[in-house]
Design an enzyme around this catalytic site. Structure first.
Site, short mmCIF file in Angstrom:
data_model
loop_
_atom_site.label_atom_id
_atom_site.label_comp_id
_atom_site.label_asym_id
_atom_site.label_seq_id
_atom_site.Cartn_x
_atom_site.Cartn_y
_atom_site.Cartn_z
CG HIS A 36 -5.82 4.41 4.36
ND1 HIS A 36 -4.89 4.75 3.43
CD2 HIS A 36 -6.02 3.07 4.20
CE1 HIS A 36 -4.54 3.69 2.72
NE2 HIS A 36 -5.20 2.65 3.17
CG HIS A 81 -5.63 -1.62 5.64
ND1 HIS A 81 -4.42 -2.10 5.19
CD2 HIS A 81 -5.87 -0.50 4.91
CE1 HIS A 81 -3.96 -1.30 4.23
NE2 HIS A 81 -4.82 -0.33 4.04
CG ASP A 106 -2.29 0.64 0.89
OD1 ASP A 106 -2.51 1.01 -0.27
OD2 ASP A 106 -3.13 0.75 1.80
CG HIS A 153 -1.11 3.43 -3.70
ND1 HIS A 153 -1.63 3.38 -4.97
CD2 HIS A 153 -1.64 2.37 -3.04
CE1 HIS A 153 -2.45 2.34 -5.08
NE2 HIS A 153 -2.47 1.71 -3.92
CE1 TYR A 173 -13.29 2.10 -4.21
CE2 TYR A 173 -15.47 3.06 -4.08
CZ TYR A 173 -14.64 1.96 -4.02
OH TYR A 173 -15.17 0.73 -3.78
#
Lengths: 341, 341
Positions: free
Chosen positions: B203, B201, B21, B24, B292
């Site tokens: 963010h 998980h 991840d 990115h 998104y």
């Protein structure tokens, strides 16, 4: 998130300290135009209190704390002139700032005097809190490095400030060392033991400033400090726009327009910053060890000179509860670590 | 903080996803040497699982998702060769990766297969989870954009993964839109309803990734994802070294050496990053609106073309629960906002 946040009565009072604590991020070099633009943006967003002073409070401009690029009285005057609804606040650390500074900012139109001491030295603030009240200002007590003492002792110190006339007392996590658990203990104890409202001033060293501020609200705090863009020394402060957005998403009324606040962060404050705010090694270790930022440079030098780990020095200083002014302890600790290697 | 964190049995299993991840943050341009250095550091710190793949999972290197600078199979092989104690994991999104990819990484020495779908499409993962188990791999189910569905529906989807053979199921906050409250609801529901362990998980879009991960542990999660230096798209992921340090300070055993982890972040990972991770306007609005990342560019164009606010477009898309593949809705929403101006 559905209704405008400005519609409901705010659940707390927000003080934005971009132009005081955030000035550490620009080495106290704000210009008058930047002060005007930042105050105009925050005022437009609906922020109710905006703090303006040298990063170390009134009179902080000096060899020791760093010289201001623009005299703080000029920045304060521009702030007072610019704000349409927001009150302007100043910070004063007795010993750095003096009584005359309070009178001067009162005359300049400052309405909120925040008087700061180390978390176990509230008695030093008694006289200045009293003076702020005599001048007709709102007086806010500010107990710094609040992780270094117990919740009960913090309450005893807060009571001294309350008895001196403080209208609000803040738990100030100067090192960014508090966690949601230790914030809860402190805020619950203060709210339970004081008659005046309680505030939290959070830093980002452990990446918990937004969560800690939410936790404080959950446990009865009615005042929250933040800096737009998270501006501040090291990892910086609780980021105003993020905190407001999270409150909004959680249904906590802020009185601040989230999208305006987000735009002010992106378009006004962040372009004025010299560097991104981040939880880098230095910032993280300060929070983890729970020590003063001023120990950073000294410990780096000591680590190099004696061939020991800077992190270990700082952690050991944190364990011993070393405070500002005890920088000589850094060498002692480095020597001990070197001897034990 | 007094005893070494490595002494006690870890309270959870940490998966570091810097090389998946986190890629990115470098537009999938990791070199073989960077993969070796990062795996060596994480392995030395005691991180038990290290994920390596294109940022969008196996087979993600493409015009749509961005081409990898180095073939992911090379990075995976270097990771497997370098790790002394850590298991290497891969991510696969059915539709982007295919069955043969699983066989190839199994042959390369990968032990953990993480199979990811949108939070309401677990049935798409059934076949790949089954295949991972047949290959003798550990299978982890990964329910993405988990804020977009209710805790109960998330559990129903997690049960599909469990029945397919998943050894672990993750609640994946892809948009960084969950708060401590909504994490609590989801993790409690999953832990209560599943026989297999649950992971989070997180963010950083709302600046809550560390707090949300701690909250997940408080409510029974046994697996946590993080990226060193917080590397990742936009605001990035939960920063491994900060999370480990906070756990350590709170007395939660991690099995990871905090100071080694902090050094790996500062000396190995951060120098490899192209830009600082920060909660800027774009990142914050994604978390606030709960949409998104791929909507960002399209909404910016639509906002300009129709003279409306990008933030308002994104917030409206979030309210409507628009998912990837429905990018045409962006124009519809922009047109509606323009008509209602």
């Amino acid at each position: 998130m559905s209704a405008p946040a400005t519609a409901a009565k705010p659940a707390f009072r927000l003080t934005d300290s971009t132009l005081r604590d955030g000035s550490h991020a620009v080495a106290h070099q704000y210009t008058e135009q930047q002060a005007i633009d930042i105050v105009a943006g925050l005022d437009r967003a609906g922020v109710p209190v905006i703090e303006v002073s040298h990063g170390d409070g009134l009179g902080g401009s000096s060899f020791n704390y760093g010289f201001s690029g623009t005299d703080e009285m000029k920045l304060i005057s521009r702030a007072v002139e610019t704000a349409k609804q927001a009150k302007i606040a100043c910070l004063l650390l007795p010993g750095i700032g003096v009584a005359d500074d309070l009178k001067a900012v009162k005359d300049a139109g400052v309405q909120v005097a925040r008087i700061a001491t180390h978390c176990t030295e509230a008695d030093i603030a008694e006289q200045h809190i009293g003076m702020a009240k005599e001048l007709g200002m709102e007086a806010v007590g500010f107990l710094m490095m609040a992780h270094m003492t117990s919740p009960d002792e913090l309450l005893r110190q807060a009571l001294i400030m309350q008895e001196s006339g403080a209208d609000v007392v803040y738990c100030v996590d100067s090192a960014g060392a508090l966690t949601t658990k230790t914030v809860t203990e402190r805020i619950e104890t203060l709210v339970g033991g004081l008659d005046v409202p309680v505030g939290l001033h959070a830093h980002e060293n452990l990446s918990l400033s937004v969560a800690n501020s939410l936790t404080a609200l959950d446990h009865g705090a009615l005042h929250i400090d933040a800096c737009t863009g998270g501006a501040g020394a090291g990892a910086g402060n609780c980021p105003t726009e993020v905190f407001v957005a999270v409150c909004d998403r959680m249904g906590v009324a802020t009185g601040v327009d989230t999208m305006t606040m987000v735009d002010v962060a992106e378009e006004v404050v962040r372009p004025a910053m010299n560097r991104p705010q981040m939880v880098d090694r230095a910032a993280l270790i300060l929070g983890y060890a729970g020590v003063y930022g001023s120990f950073m440079l000294h410990s780096e030098r000591a680590a190099k000179r004696y061939g020991v780990s800077q992190a270990q020095i700082l952690i050991e200083l944190g364990k011993r509860g070393v405070v500002g002014g005890q920088e000589d302890m850094i060498i002692d600790v480095a020597l001990e670590l070197a001897a034990n290697k």
